[in-house]
Structure formats: C-alpha cells, structure tokens
Motif scaffolding. Structure first.
Motif, PDB file in Angstrom:
ATOM      1  N   ALA A  57       0.828  -1.202   0.000  1.00  0.00           N
ATOM      2  CA  ALA A  57       0.000   0.000   0.000  1.00  0.00           C
ATOM      3  C   ALA A  57       0.868   1.260   0.000  1.00  0.00           C
ATOM      4  O   ALA A  57       0.580   2.223  -0.718  1.00  0.00           O
ATOM      5  CB  ALA A  57      -0.935   0.001   1.213  1.00  0.00           C
ATOM      6  N   ASN A  81      -4.695   7.508  -4.058  1.00  0.00           N
ATOM      7  CA  ASN A  81      -5.911   7.511  -3.231  1.00  0.00           C
ATOM      8  C   ASN A  81      -6.254   6.108  -2.735  1.00  0.00           C
ATOM      9  O   ASN A  81      -6.630   5.919  -1.576  1.00  0.00           O
ATOM     10  CB  ASN A  81      -7.082   8.114  -4.008  1.00  0.00           C
ATOM     11  CG  ASN A  81      -6.887   9.600  -4.260  1.00  0.00           C
ATOM     12  OD1 ASN A  81      -6.256  10.290  -3.470  1.00  0.00           O
ATOM     13  ND2 ASN A  81      -7.415  10.090  -5.369  1.00  0.00           N
ATOM     14  N   ALA A  82      -6.132   5.122  -3.620  1.00  0.00           N
ATOM     15  CA  ALA A  82      -6.398   3.737  -3.211  1.00  0.00           C
ATOM     16  C   ALA A  82      -5.378   3.288  -2.171  1.00  0.00           C
ATOM     17  O   ALA A  82      -5.714   2.596  -1.200  1.00  0.00           O
ATOM     18  CB  ALA A  82      -6.370   2.819  -4.421  1.00  0.00           C
ATOM     19  N   VAL A  84      -3.739   5.167  -0.034  1.00  0.00           N
ATOM     20  CA  VAL A  84      -3.982   5.823   1.256  1.00  0.00           C
ATOM     21  C   VAL A  84      -5.051   5.065   2.040  1.00  0.00           C
ATOM     22  O   VAL A  84      -4.922   4.848   3.257  1.00  0.00           O
ATOM     23  CB  VAL A  84      -4.385   7.308   1.048  1.00  0.00           C
ATOM     24  CG1 VAL A  84      -4.911   7.910   2.326  1.00  0.00           C
ATOM     25  CG2 VAL A  84      -3.205   8.111   0.526  1.00  0.00           C
ATOM     26  N   LEU A  85      -6.102   4.621   1.361  1.00  0.00           N
ATOM     27  CA  LEU A  85      -7.138   3.833   2.044  1.00  0.00           C
ATOM     28  C   LEU A  85      -6.576   2.508   2.545  1.00  0.00           C
ATOM     29  O   LEU A  85      -6.867   2.076   3.667  1.00  0.00           O
ATOM     30  CB  LEU A  85      -8.314   3.592   1.105  1.00  0.00           C
ATOM     31  CG  LEU A  85      -9.148   4.815   0.736  1.00  0.00           C
ATOM     32  CD1 LEU A  85     -10.213   4.439  -0.298  1.00  0.00           C
ATOM     33  CD2 LEU A  85      -9.795   5.401   1.975  1.00  0.00           C
ATOM     34  N   ASN A  86      -5.754   1.862   1.701  1.00  0.00           N
ATOM     35  CA  ASN A  86      -5.184   0.576   2.081  1.00  0.00           C
ATOM     36  C   ASN A  86      -4.205   0.724   3.241  1.00  0.00           C
ATOM     37  O   ASN A  86      -4.099  -0.154   4.093  1.00  0.00           O
ATOM     38  CB  ASN A  86      -4.502  -0.085   0.887  1.00  0.00           C
ATOM     39  CG  ASN A  86      -5.490  -0.533  -0.149  1.00  0.00           C
ATOM     40  OD1 ASN A  86      -6.659  -0.755   0.133  1.00  0.00           O
ATOM     41  ND2 ASN A  86      -5.034  -0.660  -1.383  1.00  0.00           N
ATOM     42  N   SER A  88      -4.366   3.007   5.655  1.00  0.00           N
ATOM     43  CA  SER A  88      -5.113   3.181   6.909  1.00  0.00           C
ATOM     44  C   SER A  88      -5.752   1.861   7.359  1.00  0.00           C
ATOM     45  O   SER A  88      -5.820   1.585   8.552  1.00  0.00           O
ATOM     46  CB  SER A  88      -6.170   4.275   6.747  1.00  0.00           C
ATOM     47  OG  SER A  88      -7.115   3.910   5.771  1.00  0.00           O
ATOM     48  N   GLU A  89      -6.203   1.037   6.410  1.00  0.00           N
ATOM     49  CA  GLU A  89      -6.758  -0.274   6.781  1.00  0.00           C
ATOM     50  C   GLU A  89      -5.675  -1.181   7.344  1.00  0.00           C
ATOM     51  O   GLU A  89      -5.910  -1.898   8.326  1.00  0.00           O
ATOM     52  CB  GLU A  89      -7.406  -0.935   5.558  1.00  0.00           C
ATOM     53  CG  GLU A  89      -8.701  -0.296   5.124  1.00  0.00           C
ATOM     54  CD  GLU A  89      -9.250  -0.930   3.857  1.00  0.00           C
ATOM     55  OE1 GLU A  89      -8.716  -1.979   3.415  1.00  0.00           O
ATOM     56  OE2 GLU A  89     -10.220  -0.384   3.308  1.00  0.00           O
ATOM     57  N   ASP A  92      -4.707  -0.091  10.862  1.00  0.00           N
ATOM     58  CA  ASP A  92      -5.734  -0.433  11.858  1.00  0.00           C
ATOM     59  C   ASP A  92      -5.665  -1.900  12.199  1.00  0.00           C
ATOM     60  O   ASP A  92      -5.796  -2.320  13.287  1.00  0.00           O
ATOM     61  CB  ASP A  92      -7.132  -0.076  11.339  1.00  0.00           C
ATOM     62  CG  ASP A  92      -7.361   1.415  11.291  1.00  0.00           C
ATOM     63  OD1 ASP A  92      -6.637   2.155  11.982  1.00  0.00           O
ATOM     64  OD2 ASP A  92      -8.249   1.841  10.550  1.00  0.00           O
TER      65      ASP A  92
END
Length: 92
Positions: A57, A81-82, A84-86, A88-89, A92
């Motif tokens: 990511a 953008n993809a 950045v989402l990955n 944060s996932e 977490d």
C-alpha cells in the motif's frame, strides 16, 4: 534382608510404572510447548502478511505521488488515493 521373588517382581513393575509416569509427564509438557510454539509461529506469519500488505500500500502511495509530481496528470492520483485507504486499513 532378603527379598523374595514376588517382591522383586513387584518392585520391577513399580519401577516400570514410575518410569512410564515420568515419560508421560515429560511428553505432555513437550506437546504443550510445541502447541504454544506453533501458535506463535502462526501469529508471526500473520504479522508478516500484514506488514507486506502495508508495504504494498505504501508503494502504491509513493508511485502515485511520484507520477503526479513528475507529470502533473491527475490520473496518477488513483493509485495514491487507493493506497492511502489501504494504508489506513493495514495500520488499523
């Protein structure tokens, strides 16, 4: 004191039973340790897989950002953008 044949046989059986008990306890302890070690190995593999996903990511984020900075083309922001989402996932 002389031992009779029956007492000698009984002592031999008692010694054999005690040896089997000691071997059984050692086997149980060893098996318990093996199971715990296997759990930690599985946990380590899970952590490594999560870190690999995070690395992929972050690479997507880096690639998208570099492409956008070099070319100024907004299309390069899609992997950013993809990613950045990955990221944060994965964190977490």
């Amino acid at each position: 004191m002389k031992w009779s044949v029956g007492k000698k046989i009984g002592a031999g059986y008692l010694l054999a039973v005690l040896a089997l008990i000691v071997i059984g306890i050692a086997g149980y302890a060893s098996t318990t340790h093996l199971v715990e070690t296997a759990r930690w190995v599985d946990h380590t593999h899970q952590v490594i897989n999560k870190i690999d996903a995070l690395q992929v990511a972050l690479l997507d984020v880096e690639t998208g950002m570099r492409g956008y900075v070099i070319s100024g083309d907004v299309a390069f922001l899609e992997p950013y953008n993809a990613g950045v989402l990955n990221v944060s996932e994965a964190v977490d």
